[in-house]
Write a protein that holds these residues in place. Sequence first.
Motif, PDB file in Angstrom:
ATOM      1  N   SER A 142       0.712  -1.256   0.133  1.00  0.00           N
ATOM      2  CA  SER A 142      -0.068  -0.259  -0.018  1.00  0.00           C
ATOM      3  C   SER A 142       1.034   1.340   0.273  1.00  0.00           C
ATOM      4  O   SER A 142       0.411   2.247   0.230  1.00  0.00           O
ATOM      5  N   HIS A 143       2.110   1.056  -0.130  1.00  0.00           N
ATOM      6  CA  HIS A 143       3.002   2.353  -0.039  1.00  0.00           C
ATOM      7  C   HIS A 143       2.901   2.875   1.239  1.00  0.00           C
ATOM      8  O   HIS A 143       2.907   4.528   1.089  1.00  0.00           O
ATOM      9  N   ILE A 144       2.817   2.567   2.306  1.00  0.00           N
ATOM     10  CA  ILE A 144       2.670   3.097   3.750  1.00  0.00           C
ATOM     11  C   ILE A 144       4.216   3.474   4.055  1.00  0.00           C
ATOM     12  O   ILE A 144       4.776   2.403   4.064  1.00  0.00           O
ATOM     13  N   ILE A 145       4.285   4.502   4.809  1.00  0.00           N
ATOM     14  CA  ILE A 145       5.706   4.818   5.280  1.00  0.00           C
ATOM     15  C   ILE A 145       6.071   3.999   6.319  1.00  0.00           C
ATOM     16  O   ILE A 145       5.230   3.394   7.241  1.00  0.00           O
ATOM     17  N   GLU A 146       7.212   3.655   6.846  1.00  0.00           N
ATOM     18  CA  GLU A 146       7.757   2.895   7.666  1.00  0.00           C
ATOM     19  C   GLU A 146       7.325   3.170   8.991  1.00  0.00           C
ATOM     20  O   GLU A 146       7.008   2.508   9.960  1.00  0.00           O
ATOM     21  N   LYS A 147       7.236   4.422   9.227  1.00  0.00           N
ATOM     22  CA  LYS A 147       7.006   5.091  10.785  1.00  0.00           C
ATOM     23  C   LYS A 147       5.544   4.549  11.147  1.00  0.00           C
ATOM     24  O   LYS A 147       5.495   4.186  12.238  1.00  0.00           O
ATOM     25  N   ARG A 148       4.698   4.631  10.296  1.00  0.00           N
ATOM     26  CA  ARG A 148       3.324   4.298  10.644  1.00  0.00           C
ATOM     27  C   ARG A 148       3.098   2.578  10.688  1.00  0.00           C
ATOM     28  O   ARG A 148       2.505   2.257  11.639  1.00  0.00           O
ATOM     29  N   THR A 149       3.916   2.056  10.020  1.00  0.00           N
ATOM     30  CA  THR A 149       3.873   0.672  10.053  1.00  0.00           C
ATOM     31  C   THR A 149       4.506   0.179  11.379  1.00  0.00           C
ATOM     32  O   THR A 149       3.883  -0.623  11.949  1.00  0.00           O
ATOM     33  N   ASN A 150       5.678   0.960  11.765  1.00  0.00           N
ATOM     34  CA  ASN A 150       6.200   0.320  13.194  1.00  0.00           C
ATOM     35  C   ASN A 150       5.161   0.640  14.438  1.00  0.00           C
ATOM     36  O   ASN A 150       5.015   0.004  15.299  1.00  0.00           O
ATOM     37  N   LEU A 151       4.441   1.677  13.974  1.00  0.00           N
ATOM     38  CA  LEU A 151       3.295   2.196  15.165  1.00  0.00           C
ATOM     39  C   LEU A 151       2.383   1.112  15.229  1.00  0.00           C
ATOM     40  O   LEU A 151       1.955   0.757  16.303  1.00  0.00           O
ATOM     41  N   LEU A 194      -6.947   4.930  10.072  1.00  0.00           N
ATOM     42  CA  LEU A 194      -6.502   5.530   8.726  1.00  0.00           C
ATOM     43  C   LEU A 194      -5.201   4.822   8.185  1.00  0.00           C
ATOM     44  O   LEU A 194      -5.133   4.966   6.882  1.00  0.00           O
ATOM     45  N   PHE A 195      -4.532   4.062   8.980  1.00  0.00           N
ATOM     46  CA  PHE A 195      -3.362   3.158   8.387  1.00  0.00           C
ATOM     47  C   PHE A 195      -3.897   2.271   7.459  1.00  0.00           C
ATOM     48  O   PHE A 195      -3.434   1.800   6.481  1.00  0.00           O
ATOM     49  N   PHE A 196      -5.041   1.257   8.292  1.00  0.00           N
ATOM     50  CA  PHE A 196      -5.751   0.239   7.298  1.00  0.00           C
ATOM     51  C   PHE A 196      -6.649   0.617   6.177  1.00  0.00           C
ATOM     52  O   PHE A 196      -6.790  -0.045   5.115  1.00  0.00           O
ATOM     53  N   SER A 197      -7.154   1.790   6.293  1.00  0.00           N
ATOM     54  CA  SER A 197      -8.311   2.044   5.278  1.00  0.00           C
ATOM     55  C   SER A 197      -7.514   3.055   4.192  1.00  0.00           C
ATOM     56  O   SER A 197      -7.988   2.934   2.994  1.00  0.00           O
ATOM     57  N   PHE A 198      -6.328   3.858   4.532  1.00  0.00           N
ATOM     58  CA  PHE A 198      -5.525   4.371   3.636  1.00  0.00           C
ATOM     59  C   PHE A 198      -6.374   5.080   2.640  1.00  0.00           C
ATOM     60  O   PHE A 198      -6.128   5.007   1.469  1.00  0.00           O
ATOM     61  N   PRO A 199      -7.180   6.406   3.011  1.00  0.00           N
ATOM     62  CA  PRO A 199      -7.809   6.980   2.003  1.00  0.00           C
ATOM     63  C   PRO A 199      -6.997   8.133   1.437  1.00  0.00           C
ATOM     64  O   PRO A 199      -7.299   8.554   0.373  1.00  0.00           O
ATOM     65  N   PHE A 200      -6.018   8.638   2.027  1.00  0.00           N
ATOM     66  CA  PHE A 200      -4.745   9.425   1.421  1.00  0.00           C
ATOM     67  C   PHE A 200      -3.436   9.097   1.913  1.00  0.00           C
ATOM     68  O   PHE A 200      -3.168   8.283   2.809  1.00  0.00           O
ATOM     69  N   LYS A 201      -2.392   9.849   1.523  1.00  0.00           N
ATOM     70  CA  LYS A 201      -0.964   9.655   1.837  1.00  0.00           C
ATOM     71  C   LYS A 201      -0.233  10.896   1.712  1.00  0.00           C
ATOM     72  O   LYS A 201      -0.738  11.855   1.275  1.00  0.00           O
ATOM     73  N   SER A 203     -10.120  11.819  24.262  1.00  0.00           N
ATOM     74  CA  SER A 203      -9.482  12.168  22.843  1.00  0.00           C
ATOM     75  C   SER A 203      -8.254  11.510  22.202  1.00  0.00           C
ATOM     76  O   SER A 203      -7.940  11.249  21.189  1.00  0.00           O
ATOM     77  N   ILE A 204      -7.342  11.421  23.329  1.00  0.00           N
ATOM     78  CA  ILE A 204      -5.997  10.574  22.962  1.00  0.00           C
ATOM     79  C   ILE A 204      -6.278   9.263  22.613  1.00  0.00           C
ATOM     80  O   ILE A 204      -5.804   8.744  21.515  1.00  0.00           O
ATOM     81  N   LEU A 205      -6.883   8.405  23.150  1.00  0.00           N
ATOM     82  CA  LEU A 205      -7.437   6.922  22.770  1.00  0.00           C
ATOM     83  C   LEU A 205      -8.350   7.086  21.409  1.00  0.00           C
ATOM     84  O   LEU A 205      -8.127   6.285  20.557  1.00  0.00           O
ATOM     85  N   SER A 206      -9.001   8.158  21.168  1.00  0.00           N
ATOM     86  CA  SER A 206      -9.949   8.305  19.970  1.00  0.00           C
ATOM     87  C   SER A 206      -8.890   8.751  18.995  1.00  0.00           C
ATOM     88  O   SER A 206      -9.049   7.981  17.653  1.00  0.00           O
ATOM     89  N   ASN A 207      -7.918   9.396  19.248  1.00  0.00           N
ATOM     90  CA  ASN A 207      -7.054   9.819  17.903  1.00  0.00           C
ATOM     91  C   ASN A 207      -6.010   8.608  17.594  1.00  0.00           C
ATOM     92  O   ASN A 207      -5.641   8.256  16.516  1.00  0.00           O
ATOM     93  N   ILE A 208      -5.750   7.766  18.641  1.00  0.00           N
ATOM     94  CA  ILE A 208      -4.817   6.548  18.365  1.00  0.00           C
ATOM     95  C   ILE A 208      -5.720   5.619  17.557  1.00  0.00           C
ATOM     96  O   ILE A 208      -5.167   4.827  16.668  1.00  0.00           O
ATOM     97  N   THR A 209      -6.834   5.247  17.941  1.00  0.00           N
ATOM     98  CA  THR A 209      -7.705   4.446  17.257  1.00  0.00           C
ATOM     99  C   THR A 209      -7.831   4.855  15.651  1.00  0.00           C
ATOM    100  O   THR A 209      -7.842   3.869  14.941  1.00  0.00           O
TER     101      THR A 209
END
Length: 177
Positions: free
Chosen positions: A39-48, A107-114, A96-102
């Motif tokens: 999906s061409h996702i950056i490594e930083k997001r993948t590791n998270l 966003l990582f798996f749905s990948f609507p934009f990059k 809101s922190i938990l909401s943002n993490i979720t």
Amino acid sequence: MEILEYYLLQEISTVMLLLIVFLVRRVVSKLVKRYATASHIIEKRTNLVIKYINILITILASITIILIWGVQTKDIFVTLSSIATVIGVAMFAQWSILSNITSGILLFFSFPFKIGDCIQIHDKDFPVEGEIEDIGALHVTLKSKTGELVIYPNNLFFQKGISIIKKLTNNNNEFTD
């Protein structure tokens, strides 16, 4: 020696569980990395995302080890409910922190934009248009036409309409087709 023989079944079960946890973590890590590469996702997001999944696997393994060693189920539930209550009260103000993490994981798996896409956020009070500079665990960083950096929380991407529009050229901060 008698103690070792008495707990032999628990010891073998614990070692087997630890081996299974090790293998599951490796397999899940490889699957997420393969998905990210495709999906061409950056490594930083993948590791998270891998880090969050590993935390979940560790929690489940810990609970299983507690059960293997014979702790009563009702004692586990009392302890977990007490911990959940304390965490719930402590995190109530931090929902809101938990909401943002979720939302970051979604966003990582749905990948609507990059990164590099130019988006427009349809917010009647504060409409935002800019190029995506970074997508983090808690927020997305946008660069506007004027060069201003706008930090936008991940959970708002699921509450507001988003349009992917043109790309921003690197030279003169203008949007192009």
